[in-house]
Scaffold this motif. Structure first.
Motif, mmCIF file in Angstrom:
data_model
loop_
_atom_site.group_PDB
_atom_site.id
_atom_site.type_symbol
_atom_site.label_atom_id
_atom_site.label_comp_id
_atom_site.label_asym_id
_atom_site.label_seq_id
_atom_site.Cartn_x
_atom_site.Cartn_y
_atom_site.Cartn_z
ATOM 1 N N ASN A 1 -29.777 -57.659 -46.253
ATOM 2 C CA ASN A 1 -29.029 -57.053 -47.351
ATOM 3 C C ASN A 1 -29.122 -55.531 -47.358
ATOM 4 O OD1 ASN A 1 -27.786 -59.266 -48.699
ATOM 5 N ND2 ASN A 1 -29.841 -59.934 -49.274
ATOM 6 N N GLY A 2 -29.673 -54.985 -46.303
ATOM 7 C CA GLY A 2 -29.776 -53.538 -46.192
ATOM 8 C C GLY A 2 -28.488 -52.972 -45.607
ATOM 9 N N GLY A 3 -27.512 -52.732 -46.462
ATOM 10 C CA GLY A 3 -26.225 -52.216 -45.997
ATOM 11 C C GLY A 3 -26.266 -50.726 -45.735
ATOM 12 N N GLY A 4 -27.278 -50.052 -46.287
ATOM 13 C CA GLY A 4 -27.414 -48.607 -46.055
ATOM 14 C C GLY A 4 -28.840 -48.288 -45.649
ATOM 15 N N GLU A 5 -28.965 -47.558 -44.561
ATOM 16 C CA GLU A 5 -30.291 -47.134 -44.127
ATOM 17 C C GLU A 5 -30.313 -45.614 -44.052
ATOM 18 O OE1 GLU A 5 -31.074 -49.032 -40.368
ATOM 19 O OE2 GLU A 5 -31.525 -50.973 -41.299
ATOM 20 N N ALA A 6 -31.401 -45.005 -44.571
ATOM 21 C CA ALA A 6 -31.572 -43.555 -44.465
ATOM 22 C C ALA A 6 -32.857 -43.290 -43.697
ATOM 23 C CB ALA A 6 -31.634 -42.915 -45.844
ATOM 24 N N LEU A 7 -32.768 -42.336 -42.788
ATOM 25 C CA LEU A 7 -33.908 -42.046 -41.915
ATOM 26 C C LEU A 7 -34.128 -40.546 -41.882
ATOM 27 C CD1 LEU A 7 -35.817 -43.176 -39.588
ATOM 28 C CD2 LEU A 7 -33.954 -42.593 -38.043
ATOM 29 N N PHE A 8 -35.344 -40.109 -42.238
ATOM 30 C CA PHE A 8 -35.684 -38.700 -42.064
ATOM 31 C C PHE A 8 -36.723 -38.595 -40.959
ATOM 32 C CE2 PHE A 8 -38.388 -35.051 -42.524
ATOM 33 C CZ PHE A 8 -37.456 -34.032 -42.578
ATOM 34 N N ILE A 9 -36.480 -37.673 -40.023
ATOM 35 C CA ILE A 9 -37.419 -37.419 -38.929
ATOM 36 C C ILE A 9 -37.814 -35.950 -38.997
ATOM 37 C CG2 ILE A 9 -37.734 -37.418 -36.425
ATOM 38 C CD1 ILE A 9 -35.351 -39.401 -36.297
ATOM 39 N N GLY A 10 -39.095 -35.681 -39.151
ATOM 40 C CA GLY A 10 -39.578 -34.296 -39.125
ATOM 41 C C GLY A 10 -40.200 -34.014 -37.771
ATOM 42 N N LYS A 11 -39.723 -32.930 -37.121
ATOM 43 C CA LYS A 11 -40.203 -32.595 -35.776
ATOM 44 C C LYS A 11 -40.844 -31.214 -35.747
ATOM 45 C CE LYS A 11 -37.035 -35.157 -32.779
ATOM 46 N NZ LYS A 11 -36.003 -34.974 -31.722
ATOM 47 N N VAL A 12 -41.682 -31.004 -34.764
ATOM 48 C CA VAL A 12 -42.286 -29.684 -34.549
ATOM 49 C C VAL A 12 -41.232 -28.781 -33.918
ATOM 50 C CG1 VAL A 12 -44.121 -28.411 -33.374
ATOM 51 C CG2 VAL A 12 -44.538 -30.771 -34.174
ATOM 52 N N LEU B 1 -45.131 -41.236 -32.765
ATOM 53 C CA LEU B 1 -44.379 -42.037 -33.735
ATOM 54 C C LEU B 1 -43.162 -42.655 -33.050
ATOM 55 C CD1 LEU B 1 -44.556 -39.754 -36.902
ATOM 56 C CD2 LEU B 1 -46.194 -41.452 -36.051
ATOM 57 N N SER B 2 -42.578 -43.660 -33.710
ATOM 58 C CA SER B 2 -41.485 -44.392 -33.089
ATOM 59 C C SER B 2 -40.347 -44.635 -34.070
ATOM 60 C CB SER B 2 -42.014 -45.733 -32.560
ATOM 61 O OG SER B 2 -40.941 -46.607 -32.277
ATOM 62 N N VAL B 3 -39.190 -44.059 -33.765
ATOM 63 C CA VAL B 3 -37.995 -44.275 -34.578
ATOM 64 C C VAL B 3 -37.577 -45.745 -34.513
ATOM 65 C CG1 VAL B 3 -35.549 -43.704 -34.789
ATOM 66 C CG2 VAL B 3 -37.211 -41.898 -34.321
ATOM 67 N N GLU B 4 -37.727 -46.334 -33.332
ATOM 68 C CA GLU B 4 -37.361 -47.737 -33.159
ATOM 69 C C GLU B 4 -38.217 -48.644 -34.052
ATOM 70 O OE1 GLU B 4 -37.734 -49.047 -29.127
ATOM 71 O OE2 GLU B 4 -36.331 -50.707 -29.414
ATOM 72 N N ARG B 5 -39.511 -48.335 -34.088
ATOM 73 C CA ARG B 5 -40.427 -49.116 -34.939
ATOM 74 C C ARG B 5 -40.018 -48.986 -36.406
ATOM 75 N NH1 ARG B 5 -45.768 -47.369 -33.323
ATOM 76 N NH2 ARG B 5 -45.359 -45.448 -34.465
ATOM 77 N N ALA B 6 -39.653 -47.750 -36.806
ATOM 78 C CA ALA B 6 -39.250 -47.520 -38.197
ATOM 79 C C ALA B 6 -37.983 -48.298 -38.535
ATOM 80 C CB ALA B 6 -39.043 -46.021 -38.436
ATOM 81 N N LEU B 7 -37.001 -48.258 -37.625
ATOM 82 C CA LEU B 7 -35.738 -48.970 -37.878
ATOM 83 C C LEU B 7 -35.955 -50.482 -37.904
ATOM 84 C CD1 LEU B 7 -33.213 -46.814 -35.827
ATOM 85 C CD2 LEU B 7 -33.506 -46.888 -38.307
ATOM 86 N N ILE C 1 -51.081 -37.457 -36.682
ATOM 87 C CA ILE C 1 -52.130 -36.441 -36.741
ATOM 88 C C ILE C 1 -52.597 -36.119 -35.315
ATOM 89 C CG2 ILE C 1 -52.969 -36.973 -39.072
ATOM 90 C CD1 ILE C 1 -55.206 -38.637 -37.697
ATOM 91 N N GLY C 2 -53.383 -35.053 -35.214
ATOM 92 C CA GLY C 2 -53.850 -34.609 -33.893
ATOM 93 C C GLY C 2 -52.972 -33.479 -33.375
ATOM 94 N N LYS C 3 -52.941 -33.334 -32.056
ATOM 95 C CA LYS C 3 -52.184 -32.223 -31.455
ATOM 96 C C LYS C 3 -50.747 -32.649 -31.185
ATOM 97 C CE LYS C 3 -52.236 -29.102 -27.501
ATOM 98 N NZ LYS C 3 -52.881 -28.772 -26.214
ATOM 99 N N LEU C 4 -49.800 -31.873 -31.703
ATOM 100 C CA LEU C 4 -48.376 -32.173 -31.497
ATOM 101 C C LEU C 4 -47.697 -31.001 -30.806
ATOM 102 C CD1 LEU C 4 -49.148 -34.187 -33.901
ATOM 103 C CD2 LEU C 4 -46.712 -34.097 -34.444
ATOM 104 N N GLU C 5 -46.880 -31.328 -29.827
ATOM 105 C CA GLU C 5 -46.136 -30.306 -29.097
ATOM 106 C C GLU C 5 -44.767 -30.101 -29.749
ATOM 107 O OE1 GLU C 5 -47.647 -28.816 -26.665
ATOM 108 O OE2 GLU C 5 -49.296 -30.206 -26.271
ATOM 109 N N VAL C 6 -44.140 -28.980 -29.401
ATOM 110 C CA VAL C 6 -42.780 -28.720 -29.885
ATOM 111 C C VAL C 6 -41.873 -29.892 -29.485
ATOM 112 C CG1 VAL C 6 -40.761 -27.223 -29.593
ATOM 113 C CG2 VAL C 6 -43.046 -26.228 -29.851
ATOM 114 N N GLY C 7 -41.109 -30.388 -30.469
ATOM 115 C CA GLY C 7 -40.216 -31.519 -30.218
ATOM 116 C C GLY C 7 -40.823 -32.858 -30.591
ATOM 117 N N ASP C 8 -42.142 -32.901 -30.752
ATOM 118 C CA ASP C 8 -42.775 -34.167 -31.164
ATOM 119 C C ASP C 8 -42.400 -34.492 -32.611
ATOM 120 O OD1 ASP C 8 -44.026 -34.502 -28.749
ATOM 121 O OD2 ASP C 8 -46.037 -33.974 -29.449
ATOM 122 N N ILE C 9 -42.368 -35.785 -32.921
ATOM 123 C CA ILE C 9 -42.098 -36.222 -34.290
ATOM 124 C C ILE C 9 -43.410 -36.211 -35.075
ATOM 125 C CG2 ILE C 9 -41.260 -38.101 -35.750
ATOM 126 C CD1 ILE C 9 -39.591 -39.079 -33.377
ATOM 127 N N ALA C 10 -43.393 -35.489 -36.216
ATOM 128 C CA ALA C 10 -44.589 -35.395 -37.062
ATOM 129 C C ALA C 10 -44.561 -36.425 -38.184
ATOM 130 C CB ALA C 10 -44.693 -33.996 -37.660
#
Lengths: 79, 143
Positions: free
Chosen positions: B22-33, B9-15, B80-89
């Motif tokens: 007109n988006g004066g406020g952005e909220a971002l949740f990242i769930g990691k392993v 996954l990509s935080v940059e892509r999400a942002l 989906i698939g195999k995710l390692e510790v620290g990967d974004i789910a």
């Protein structure tokens, strides 16, 4: 006169298969279907199932039609 | 729109996706392993989903968010698939004119994704393998 069942995640692993075919009878519900499956795969009884038909969640009391494909999901755990 | 990814996954892509003049406020949740869960040392997680229903259920959640709050843009991606510790789910990103609705909607979005979307994770730890939510006494503790 049959219903195809697709199993996912823990159900597929515990059953050792992703697909099961069960004979259909008029008036059959998802609950009835699940009871038939548990006869052959008793290990699945420990997990509460969620049912979906044509990619929509359905209740366990919902009636099935001959030829339906039923998706059976364990409780979700994404995120 | 594609919500389910087998690639990282990509935080940059999400942002980029929620950017709005007109988006004066952005909220971002990242769930990691994370490394530890309920006293177990995690080696990796394996995620499986039913893609058509996962995509349509996330679509419904987005519609609910737009109906409930005055939002500019929403972006959700789940791996989906195999995710390692620290990967974004999972990523839920929301833009709105102001912070309040962005934060509230983001919270709602991640909660609903976790509760409703047909995605399952198997935890592979030093003590064995376990599908989360099937025999855990408190599935709310899983992530």
């Amino acid at each position: 006169m049959a219903v195809k069942v697709e199993l996912f995640a823990a159900f597929a692993e515990y059953a050792g298969t992703r697909e099961v075919v069960v004979s259909f009878h008029t008036g059959m519900t998802n609950s009835d279907l699940w009871k038939e499956i548990l006869l052959n795969y008793p290990k699945l009884a420990s997990i509460p199932p969620l049912f979906a038909v044509r990619n929509e969640f359905v209740r366990k009391e919902s009636l099935l039609n001959d030829g339906d494909t039923v998706l059976v999901f364990p409780p979700v755990s994404g995120g | 729109v594609r919500f389910i990814w087998s690639d990282p996954l990509s935080v940059e892509r999400a942002l980029d996706a929620i950017h709005d003049e007109n988006g004066g406020g952005e909220a971002l949740f990242i769930g990691k392993v994370r490394r530890h869960n309920q006293g177990k040392v995690i080696r990796h997680l394996f995620y499986e989903c039913h893609t058509p229903m996962a995509e349509s259920e996330i679509e419904k959640i987005l519609a609910e968010m737009f109906a409930r709050w005055p939002l500019r843009k929403i972006h959700v991606e789940h791996r989906i698939g195999k995710l390692e510790v620290g990967d974004i789910a999972v990523i839920v990103a929301v833009s709105a004119e102001h912070r309040k609705e962005a934060i509230e909607a983001c919270r709602y979005g991640i909660d609903e994704v976790k509760h409703r979307v047909p995605i399952w994770k198997k935890e592979v730890s030093e003590s064995g393998e376990e599908w989360i939510g099937t025999c855990s006494p408190d599935p709310e503790q899983d992530g």
